[in-house]
Design a protein around this motif. Structure first.
Motif, PDB file in Angstrom:
ATOM      1  N   GLY A  36      64.253  54.484 -13.925  1.00  0.00           N
ATOM      2  CA  GLY A  36      63.427  53.520 -13.190  1.00  0.00           C
ATOM      3  C   GLY A  36      61.944  53.804 -13.322  1.00  0.00           C
ATOM      4  O   GLY A  36      61.195  52.986 -13.864  1.00  0.00           O
ATOM      5  N   PRO A  37      61.514  54.996 -12.865  1.00  0.00           N
ATOM      6  CA  PRO A  37      60.097  55.301 -12.965  1.00  0.00           C
ATOM      7  C   PRO A  37      59.584  55.161 -14.397  1.00  0.00           C
ATOM      8  O   PRO A  37      58.455  54.722 -14.618  1.00  0.00           O
TER       9      PRO A  37
ATOM     10  N   VAL B  89      58.805  51.655 -15.124  1.00  0.00           N
ATOM     11  CA  VAL B  89      57.575  51.259 -14.442  1.00  0.00           C
ATOM     12  C   VAL B  89      56.364  51.831 -15.155  1.00  0.00           C
ATOM     13  O   VAL B  89      55.369  51.153 -15.403  1.00  0.00           O
TER      14      VAL B  89
ATOM     15  N   MET C  60      44.261  44.000  -9.735  1.00  0.00           N
ATOM     16  CA  MET C  60      44.365  44.457 -11.123  1.00  0.00           C
ATOM     17  C   MET C  60      44.168  43.276 -12.057  1.00  0.00           C
ATOM     18  O   MET C  60      43.485  43.379 -13.073  1.00  0.00           O
TER      19      MET C  60
ATOM     20  N   PHE D 218      41.771  41.936 -15.315  1.00  0.00           N
ATOM     21  CA  PHE D 218      42.311  41.332 -16.536  1.00  0.00           C
ATOM     22  C   PHE D 218      41.614  40.014 -16.845  1.00  0.00           C
ATOM     23  O   PHE D 218      41.203  39.769 -17.976  1.00  0.00           O
TER      24      PHE D 218
ATOM     25  N   MET E 261      47.041  46.318 -22.546  1.00  0.00           N
ATOM     26  CA  MET E 261      46.546  44.952 -22.547  1.00  0.00           C
ATOM     27  C   MET E 261      45.071  44.909 -22.185  1.00  0.00           C
ATOM     28  O   MET E 261      44.281  44.233 -22.833  1.00  0.00           O
TER      29      MET E 261
ATOM     30  N   ARG F  85      31.778  35.067 -21.477  1.00  0.00           N
ATOM     31  CA  ARG F  85      33.066  35.750 -21.614  1.00  0.00           C
ATOM     32  C   ARG F  85      33.719  35.913 -20.255  1.00  0.00           C
ATOM     33  O   ARG F  85      33.062  35.782 -19.218  1.00  0.00           O
TER      34      ARG F  85
ATOM     35  N   VAL G 264      42.984  46.080 -24.963  1.00  0.00           N
ATOM     36  CA  VAL G 264      42.791  45.009 -25.933  1.00  0.00           C
ATOM     37  C   VAL G 264      41.700  44.086 -25.420  1.00  0.00           C
ATOM     38  O   VAL G 264      40.812  43.658 -26.135  1.00  0.00           O
ATOM     39  N   GLY G 265      41.798  43.856 -24.090  1.00  0.00           N
ATOM     40  CA  GLY G 265      40.777  43.025 -23.468  1.00  0.00           C
ATOM     41  C   GLY G 265      39.394  43.607 -23.692  1.00  0.00           C
ATOM     42  O   GLY G 265      38.469  42.899 -24.075  1.00  0.00           O
ATOM     43  N   CYS G 266      39.277  44.919 -23.497  1.00  0.00           N
ATOM     44  CA  CYS G 266      37.986  45.569 -23.680  1.00  0.00           C
ATOM     45  C   CYS G 266      37.512  45.418 -25.113  1.00  0.00           C
ATOM     46  O   CYS G 266      36.350  45.129 -25.375  1.00  0.00           O
TER      47      CYS G 266
ATOM     48  N   LEU H 297      50.395  47.289 -19.533  1.00  0.00           N
ATOM     49  CA  LEU H 297      49.296  46.566 -18.908  1.00  0.00           C
ATOM     50  C   LEU H 297      47.963  47.198 -19.259  1.00  0.00           C
ATOM     51  O   LEU H 297      46.985  46.524 -19.548  1.00  0.00           O
TER      52      LEU H 297
ATOM     53  N   GLY I 173      38.327  43.088 -27.092  1.00  0.00           N
ATOM     54  CA  GLY I 173      37.902  41.700 -27.236  1.00  0.00           C
ATOM     55  C   GLY I 173      36.494  41.533 -26.711  1.00  0.00           C
ATOM     56  O   GLY I 173      35.677  40.843 -27.313  1.00  0.00           O
ATOM     57  N   LYS I 174      36.231  42.216 -25.630  1.00  0.00           N
ATOM     58  CA  LYS I 174      34.925  42.107 -25.015  1.00  0.00           C
ATOM     59  C   LYS I 174      33.832  42.502 -25.999  1.00  0.00           C
ATOM     60  O   LYS I 174      32.835  41.829 -26.154  1.00  0.00           O
TER      61      LYS I 174
ATOM     62  N   TRP J 229      63.346  46.771  -8.727  1.00  0.00           N
ATOM     63  CA  TRP J 229      63.695  48.188  -8.768  1.00  0.00           C
ATOM     64  C   TRP J 229      62.994  48.916  -7.641  1.00  0.00           C
ATOM     65  O   TRP J 229      63.585  49.731  -6.922  1.00  0.00           O
TER      66      TRP J 229
ATOM     67  N   LEU K  90      38.296  40.613 -18.382  1.00  0.00           N
ATOM     68  CA  LEU K  90      38.219  41.257 -19.688  1.00  0.00           C
ATOM     69  C   LEU K  90      39.082  40.582 -20.743  1.00  0.00           C
ATOM     70  O   LEU K  90      38.942  40.854 -21.929  1.00  0.00           O
ATOM     71  N   ALA K  91      40.022  39.731 -20.298  1.00  0.00           N
ATOM     72  CA  ALA K  91      40.983  39.173 -21.249  1.00  0.00           C
ATOM     73  C   ALA K  91      40.271  38.486 -22.403  1.00  0.00           C
ATOM     74  O   ALA K  91      39.257  37.813 -22.204  1.00  0.00           O
ATOM     75  N   PRO K  92      40.790  38.668 -23.602  1.00  0.00           N
ATOM     76  CA  PRO K  92      40.087  38.168 -24.788  1.00  0.00           C
ATOM     77  C   PRO K  92      40.322  36.689 -25.037  1.00  0.00           C
ATOM     78  O   PRO K  92      40.735  36.292 -26.125  1.00  0.00           O
TER      79      PRO K  92
ATOM     80  N   ARG L  20      78.702  63.466 -12.566  1.00  0.00           N
ATOM     81  CA  ARG L  20      78.245  62.327 -11.777  1.00  0.00           C
ATOM     82  C   ARG L  20      76.796  62.477 -11.350  1.00  0.00           C
ATOM     83  O   ARG L  20      75.984  61.575 -11.509  1.00  0.00           O
TER      84      ARG L  20
END
Lengths: 397, 485, 343, 357
Positions: free
Chosen positions: A14-15, A18, C138, C142, A28, C160, A31-33, A25, A35-36, C115, C145-147, A3
């Motif tokens: 859980g952690p 997260v 945060m 985003f 993400m 941009r 990816v944004g960078c 994120l 794109g920049k 959670w 910087l978001a594309p 148990r």
């Protein structure tokens, strides 16, 4: 016992989710960078270009973030491009600068900690700037400090800054009414709220407008809007403007002009006027990019970014499509951009003993060189200090 | 400062306190206390059953809590005595003396957290002993958590305190201890004095009899549709962690069709059995139900397999007081069996079939004679007895094979009591539901049960037929069933 | 002082606000203001803000208290809106796409948030507040910087990063407001938005009559009862959080279409506070709320916001109604916080 | 493992600070002089949180109200034109009784909202801000006579948004001047401010060794046991709130005399948020905090404040991303601190149950 084991693994699950979420994120934003880098090849390239001007010291500059107003931040970037990344330290003040005065002070004092910094420009000298400048002076009396568009009490700023410059708010009290009169306006709505009305120049300008209106046969109406710094935030203010403009038009007729002291109100005000009629003789901070591109939904392709001729033409075009030509006016260049660039150049030249920032004629010629149009310049206090107020003539859409 | 909960027999010894509602008379002066501070001021101390110690504080700090010796300092001279500095040296010395008085040799400057339970008990006593004005000291079941030798030590300390002139009110279930130390005995049952036997002449068996009382004449006719010997539920070495009702090692076989009673004194674990099997508190052990191994700690599984439970804690566990009668009756079946719902492709999003629920509630209200303005009345507004009937109705709605009922008549009036017991026996007789009834009222167990198991210190002490002699029950409850044999 | 039962049920604070509102309308009539316009604006605002207020309901029902972490759901909806704008989807489909993406994001985000809340029982409101603040900052990174490449979205000079305010003009500005729009006695009613708000309110009401909804409410009323009925309150709390986050995401999309702008950066930061004030003014407590509280509260509070400023501006120059509103709003929240447990 | 967990938040913060210092190439003299000043002006505000925590009230967001009291004092002495240490002392004298009254009000509010003190304090701060605005934007100059053209708006009522405090600037900091040079940079040490902070630390420590302090500690551990022992829990909770509010008022005055200007309508707003953040990053929790943690937290939090915008800029190459990053890190770490604390206390409760078996 088994148990307990499942419990531990469940506790770890859980952690882990997260963490996975955080990782996603992060990915993400990476990816944004990425794109920049391709999306802003121009900006990057210009940043890597050798600086136009070589200087033997450093410049510190503080502006707001883009969410506070793009003109200001881009002006800072232009300074960086001009003098080179190695010679300009650029920082931003927090979005909720009213509450984080300490950060404002820290940022500015931080700029002065580099012994090579000889010039500091505060692009929109928001509250806290005076305290910061005083602190800088204690240790570095040699640094030249320029304050653009100070929010704090002008008399105190006049004692503090080496040079301070802002649109002539008091004179604008008359010029804006003149523009409105030229448009054939009968009623004039002035939006503001208590916090702004506790700034001396804004309060005095309101009184001048009232008087000018009376002299020109225009009816002046003061309307209180919710404070965007209140806990309802900007949305509450903007919603109010969107509801109130049609209401006022209904009450006072289509020959009503609108003015507001707050930048956040510009987008909805211009949009609502565009759709419902009325006039916008000038924004709070006159500029072709202030409010118009968003409100009019102007598309700006990458190669036209920062091209004011293009932006002005687009603004004009969209307004014409709505049959509202002649209902809007502004200054041909963003005033805050103009001020920041002028003050920086002037102080840099002064530091190199090539110019005198205290000479009114020099200031005027320098401004006109940047603006490309004639400027009207006056001193806040003829006797002491070095604070200037300026005016640019309008363009009409 | 109350003596004992309804149903829990208690003994009072050498009392000079006569308790009558809110008024207490001490040395002839009538007192009524608004706050613990006042009682303390009057010289009454109490050793609580649940420890009133601050685990993060040191032993001496606990003993001197809010009675710290202090020294004046500049601040206190200006701002008052509350700001006097703690006199740590004297705190330690006082605590040392008190600890020595109760024979506890631990360091007075260690933290209480992590000390053995027995030590905490003695620290509590030391704290009370340290009070200068102490006249009366109340012990509420002090030996319940102690080992045999510690309990011996405690009795010695009590004798010592008494000889120094402190009055002691000793509330306990342990009959031996009573006879060993008491000068006078008062036996309480259901909040009433039922006897004051003389400790010099009485016996453990006599006190036990008084505690148990005679079975009440019960209206419900006992049926004897012969319970089978087939096991319905087999419990082996059940251990459970319910606060205040710890089950240590229960082994018990419930036969199909019978009504099994579980009795015993408060805190000995009788309530823990049902709670443990229904998965409300962490439990360990082996349980077989319907010839299949039964998983513990899975409340949902218990409901799905055909067990149901009418909890002793009506307000906390048994009911949603803010909700309607109909929802309270339907809820468990709705949750566990998906009844009273409109069909929908996604099981979780089936919408309540209000009509079906309403009709069922009306049926139950009629069958159990629930006095209510209607199925949509808030349960909170019902009387205790009717609330209990709602609980039973909910359990019945589940159509269980085996039903646990704990304290079925606690806190409800006499008329309703009988009605509830009738409903239970009818359930057993007519629908052949196996019943396990847990109660503090031995009389009602003896009235309706086929067999009665008595639990002592978390173990089954004896299983008795309902017509066994009173003394046998009393001794079993005191953990001395060997003596009866 | 004893009030008649029905009035007591309605609650003294609500009564006071309703009277205040009535006085404001009275002044509006007396000063010949455009009463119809004021009423119409109030109704538009109810439709616009209603779903964001509704989003608080599941959290209260689930025993999590006031969801100060509403910005989490709002951010999900904003990401959905921005993606749909970038793709250039117009009209009702744009709204649907924005809401759809928002919901798809809100489910996992709500699960993570739930959670966390399960691990911080008793501190849900604190954790929600700070988590919301953290996520807003945060997301500001985003947005920068978001594309996204759509030239109507990116900054005019920099070329941009997303603008602070994105105009929906000509895309899906007010599509729901205009859909089914009608006029009663000169009062313009934004039918579509109200239908959506009403529909979601009904669905939420229905949800709390489903098996899942009933267990959520039961677990809030009594954890131990729920456990005895085979309900895991960890799970119901999670479900409540997810639902609240999802409604927050839908809420901001509906808000934006009615409003005509999508607002990014720090805009979501304080959006939970007016919504919370709404539901509390409606009569909800930290532990109990109904759809009725949502509707009454939104109506009262948003009407005050709409009417108070223009009306008081008519009467006095340099008014103090903005400050008065601050005091009323926070006073109501305080009142609710100090009243729980003694109702 | 448990030990590492307990110190996880400060360790994370320390790592971030060090990382930031390295990335942004921050020089020692700059960091030192900045930190000396910031610790000097912020420590008392952070210390004001300790008493309510130990008394079991959690983090007192209501210190914002204390800060308002301090500002009222500051505004009045500027109006009367009393400069220097005398002015500061008078402001201190005015602020104290106001803070006591407001503290009693806040404490009574907390007693009505047991278990929700923190959220209640937060909202009470917003509420009090409304009243404060009412006072200084509208009442001053109209209802309350207030004629000082340098402070009142041209319309005749309402205060200007900036109040110049240069008359009392450094009244305490420079009472005894101490300067030294490090790598050619002059570093000022506000000696008297530090002496005051030391005094506050000492007083706090002393307080917890008094009879009343012992009562507070007992309440913090278990209000029920404390009540049984005859401690007036409700009254003591109000006393704790008053002590905290008064200390915050003094702390705000100390803060303002260093800054030298007062933002009439916003200087107080974030006081609670920042002081609490500073305390939490030291590893203190809503139920456990020490003087050492208050000081450590002030150092760590403000180091991050100094370092992170620069570090963010150095990393992302964009000043504004650094700014958003700083805000994110600050709030996220507070969330982490709250979560870790809740998690640990749940685990401790589980273990405690197991031990008593």
């Amino acid at each position: 016992m088994s148990r307990t084991d499942t419990k531990i693994s469940r506790g770890l699950f859980g952690p882990l989710t997260v963490l996975a979420g955080a990782a996603a994120l992060f990915a993400m934003s990476l990816v944004g960078c990425a794109g920049k880098t391709d999306g802003t090849a121009n900006a990057q390239a210009s940043a890597q270009k050798p600086p136009e001007v070589q200087i033997p010291f450093k410049i510190g500059i503080m502006t707001g973030t883009v969410s506070q107003g793009e003109d200001e931040f881009r002006a800072g970037q232009m300074v960086v491009a001009k003098y080179g990344q190695d010679h300009v330290k650029m920082v931003t003040y927090p979005d909720n600068f009213m509450q984080e005065q300490e950060t404002v002070i820290a940022q500015l004092v931080g700029l002065s900690s580099d012994p090579d910094v000889k010039v500091i420009v505060v692009g929109q000298a928001i509250p806290g700037s005076v305290a910061a400048v005083r602190k800088i002076r204690e240790k570095r009396p040699d640094i030249l400090i320029g304050m653009v568009e100070p929010h704090e009490d002008p008399a105190i700023v006049n004692q503090t800054a080496d040079i301070s410059i802002q649109p002539d708010q008091l004179a604008r009290g008359r010029t804006i009414i003149n523009v409105a009169k030229g448009m054939g306006v009968t009623d004039f709505i002035h939006y503001s709220f208590p916090r702004h009305m506790s700034q001396e120049l804004l309060a005095r300008r309101r009184d001048i407008m009232k008087q000018a209106c009376a002299e020109n046969g225009i009816k002046f109406h003061f309307v209180t809007a919710p404070d965007p710094m209140g806990e309802g935030g900007l949305p509450a203010t903007q919603q109010f403007v969107m509801e109130d403009v049609p209401r006022e038009l209904k009450q006072y007729g289509p020959k009503t002009a609108f003015f507001s002291t707050n930048c956040g109100m510009m987008d909805p005000m211009i949009r609502t006027v565009l759709n419902n009629g009325g006039y916008v003789p000038e924004q709070c901070c006159p500029s072709p990019t202030h409010g118009y591109p968003t409100a009019l939904g102007i598309a700006i392709p990458p190669d036209k970014a920062g091209d004011f001729a293009y932006i002005n033409a687009e603004n004009k075009k969209v307004i014409a499509e709505h049959h509202m030509t002649g209902h809007f006016a502004t200054w041909p260049v963003p005033e805050v951009m103009l001020s920041i660039r002028t003050v920086t150049d002037l102080l840099v030249d002064s530091a190199m003993k090539k110019a005198d920032y205290k000479d009114e004629a020099t200031v005027k010629s320098s401004m006109e060189a940047h603006a490309g149009v004639p400027i009207k310049l006056s001193k806040y206090d003829e006797k002491k200090g070095n604070s200037y107020l300026f005016l640019v003539s309008n363009i009409y859409y | 400062m109350t003596s004992s909960a309804a149903g829990a027999p208690a003994l009072e010894l050498k009392g000079i306190v006569k308790e009558y509602e809110q008024n207490r008379v001490l040395k002839g002066v009538s007192l009524s206390f608004q706050s613990p501070a006042e009682a303390m001021e009057a010289g009454i101390g109490m050793v609580h059953q649940e420890f009133m110690l601050l685990p993060g504080f040191r032993v001496a700090e606990n003993i001197k809590l809010n009675r710290e010796p202090t020294l004046p300092n500049p601040a206190s001279r200006v701002l008052g005595k509350k700001l006097e500095s703690l006199d740590v040296a004297r705190m330690r010395a006082d605590a040392r003396r008190a600890l020595d008085a109760v024979g506890l040799g631990i360091d007075e400057w260690i933290r209480v957290a992590g000390l053995p339970v027995g030590h905490m008990q003695f620290i509590e006593i030391a704290r009370e002993v340290d009070k200068e004005r102490l006249k009366l000291l109340i012990f509420d079941e002090p030996t319940a958590v102690l080992t045999e030798s510690d309990a011996e030590k405690l009795l010695d300390i009590m004798r010592g305190l008494a000889s120094k002139g402190h009055a002691i009110l000793f509330i306990t279930h342990r009959l031996d201890e009573v006879l060993a130390v008491a000068n006078r005995i008062t036996v309480l049952r259901d909040g009433e004095v039922v006897g004051t036997p003389d400790p010099k002449t009485t016996t453990v068996a006599r006190i036990a009899e008084l505690m148990v009382g005679r079975p009440a004449a019960i209206a419900a006719q006992r049926r004897f549709f012969a319970p089978t010997t087939e096991p319905a539920l087999g419990i082996e070495h059940l251990r459970e962690d319910m606060p205040g009702e710890r089950v240590e090692d229960i082994s018990l076989a419930v036969r199909r069709g019978e009504i099994l009673g579980i009795g015993g004194l408060a805190g000995h674990g009788k309530l823990g059995i049902a709670n443990g099997i229904m998965g409300l508190y962490p439990a360990w052990g082996r349980v077989v139900f319907g010839e299949k191994l039964f998983p513990l700690n899975e409340p949902r599984e218990a409901l799905e397999r055909g067990l149901a439970f009418v909890s002793e804690d009506r307000r906390g566990v048994g009911l949603l007081p803010e909700e309607s009668v109909e929802l309270n009756i339907a809820l468990s079946a709705l949750e566990a069996q998906g009844r009273f719902l409109h069909p929908s492709p996604i099981p979780a999003l089936q919408v309540l079939n209000h009509g079906a629920m309403h009709r069922h509630a009306l049926e139950m209200i009629r069958a159990l004679d629930i006095r209510t303005t209607g199925p949509s009345q808030q349960v909170r507004r019902l009387s205790g007895g009717n609330q209990q009937k709602v609980c039973v109705a909910r359990a019945m709605t589940l159509r269980p094979k085996l039903l646990f009922v704990s304290e079925p008549t606690r806190g409800i009036d006499v008329g309703a009591k009988e009605r509830v017991l009738e409903i239970l026996t009818a359930l057993n007789r007519e629908q052949e539901v196996t019943l396990v009834v847990t109660s503090s009222e031995l009389a009602e167990l003896r009235a309706i049960c086929d067999r009665v198991a008595i639990v002592y210190r978390g173990k089954v002490e004896a299983i008795l037929p309902p017509d066994a002699p009173d003394a046998a029950f009393g001794l079993a409850m005191a953990g001395e069933s060997a003596r009866a044999a | 002082m004893r009030l008649p039962g029905t009035l007591r049920e309605f609650g003294i604070p609500r009564l006071l606000i309703a009277v205040f509102l009535a006085v404001l309308f009275g002044v509006a009539v007396a000063t010949h203001m455009d009463l119809r316009g004021l009423i119409s604006d109030s109704i538009v605002r109810v439709g616009r803000n209603g779903i964001l207020v509704l989003a608080l309901l599941p959290a209260i029902q689930g025993g999590l208290g006031l969801n100060f972490g509403l910005p989490l759901g709002i951010i999900c909806g904003l990401v959905g809106a921005v993606i749909s704008l970038n793709a250039g989807v117009h009209g009702i489909w744009g709204v649907a796409m924005a809401a759809g993406i928002g919901v798809a994001l809100a489910v996992p985000v709500g699960m993570g948030y739930g959670w966390l809340l399960n691990r911080t029982r008793g501190q849900e409101m604190m954790v929600g507040t700070y988590l919301g603040f953290a996520m807003v900052s945060m997301m500001s990174v985003f947005w920068l910087l978001a594309p996204f490449k759509n030239p109507t979205l990116v900054w005019a000079i920099g070329g941009r990063g997303l603008r602070t305010t994105l105009s929906l003009g000509g895309i899906y500005d007010k599509v729901l407001d205009r859909w089914l729009e009608f006029t009663v006695a000169g009062v313009r009613i934004p039918g579509g938005t109200l239908v959506v708000f009403g529909g979601l309110s009904f669905l939420t009401w229905l949800f709390f009559r489903t098996r899942m909804g009933i267990s959520i409410a039961a677990a809030r009323s009594s954890t131990r009862f729920a456990r005895a009925a085979g309900i895991s309150d960890e799970r119901t709390r999670l479900q409540a959080t997810v639902l609240s986050t999802v409604l927050g995401a839908i809420g901001i999309v509906i808000f934006s279409q009615s409003y005509g702008f999508v607002q990014l950066y720090t805009a979501p930061l304080l959006m939970a506070f007016p919504a919370i004030a709404c539901i509390l003014i409606g009569g909800a407590t930290v532990t109990r709320a109904t759809i009725g509280h949502v509707i009454v509260g939104t109506l009262l509070f948003q009407s005050i916001l709409t009417v108070a400023l223009p009306v008081t501006s008519q009467v006095i120059q340099g008014d103090i109604s903005e400050t008065a509103r601050l005091i009323i709003q926070n006073g109501m929240i305080l009142y609710a916080l100090t009243r729980v447990g003694r109702a | 493992m448990a030990r590492v967990l307990r110190h996880l938040v400060p360790l994370l913060f320390l790592a971030l600070c060090v990382f930031g210092i390295v990335v942004a190439k921050i020089t020692a003299p700059f960091l030192l002089s900045e930190m000396l000043v910031r610790i000097g002006r912020n420590s008392v505000l952070v210390l004001s949180l300790l008493v309510p925590i130990l008394a079991g009230l959690g983090l007192n967001f209501g210190i914002v109200i204390g800060a308002m009291a301090g500002q009222i004092g500051a505004i009045l002495i500027v109006k009367w034109g009393i400069p220097g240490i005398g002015g500061f002392g008078l402001a201190w004298l005015i602020a104290t009784p106001i803070a006591i009254l407001l503290g009693i009000a806040t404490g009574s509010l907390f007693n009505r909202a047991k278990g929700r003190e923190m959220v209640t304090g937060l909202i009470a701060g917003f509420f009090a801000n409304g009243l404060y605005q009412l006072l200084f934007l509208f009442a001053v100059g109209s209802i309350i006579p207030f004629h000082n053209p340098a402070m009142v708006l041209p319309q005749g009522y309402g205060l200007r948004n900036t109040v110049d405090l240069s008359t009392i600037q450094y009244a305490i900091d420079d009472l005894i001047k101490l300067r030294f040079h490090l790598q050619g940079v002059e570093i000022r040490v506000p000696v008297v401010s530090y002496a005051l902070i030391a005094a506050f630390c000492f007083l706090t420590l002393f307080f917890f060794r008094t009879r009343l302090g012992q009562q507070f500690r007992a309440m913090g551990q278990d209000p029920h046991v404390a009540a049984i022992a005859g401690i007036p829990v409700e009254r003591n909770r109000i006393v704790a709130t008053v002590l905290s509010t008064v200390t915050a008022a003094w702390g705000q005055l100390l803060f303002l005399q260093n800054i030298g200007t007062l933002n009439t309508y916003s200087s107080h707003e974030q006081v609670g948020m920042f002081a609490i953040a500073a305390l939490l990053v030291s590893g203190a929790t809503v139920s456990q905090a020490t003087v050492g943690q208050a000081l450590l937290g002030t150092v760590l939090f403000h180091t991050l404040f100094v370092v992170s915008p620069l570090a963010g800029k150095a990393l992302a190459g964009d000043a504004q991303i650094g700014e958003y990053f700083r805000v994110f890190v600050a709030y996220a770490l507070i969330t982490v601190a709250l979560v870790l604390h809740a998690w640990q206390s749940a685990r401790a409760a589980r273990e405690a149950r197991r031990e008593t078996r």
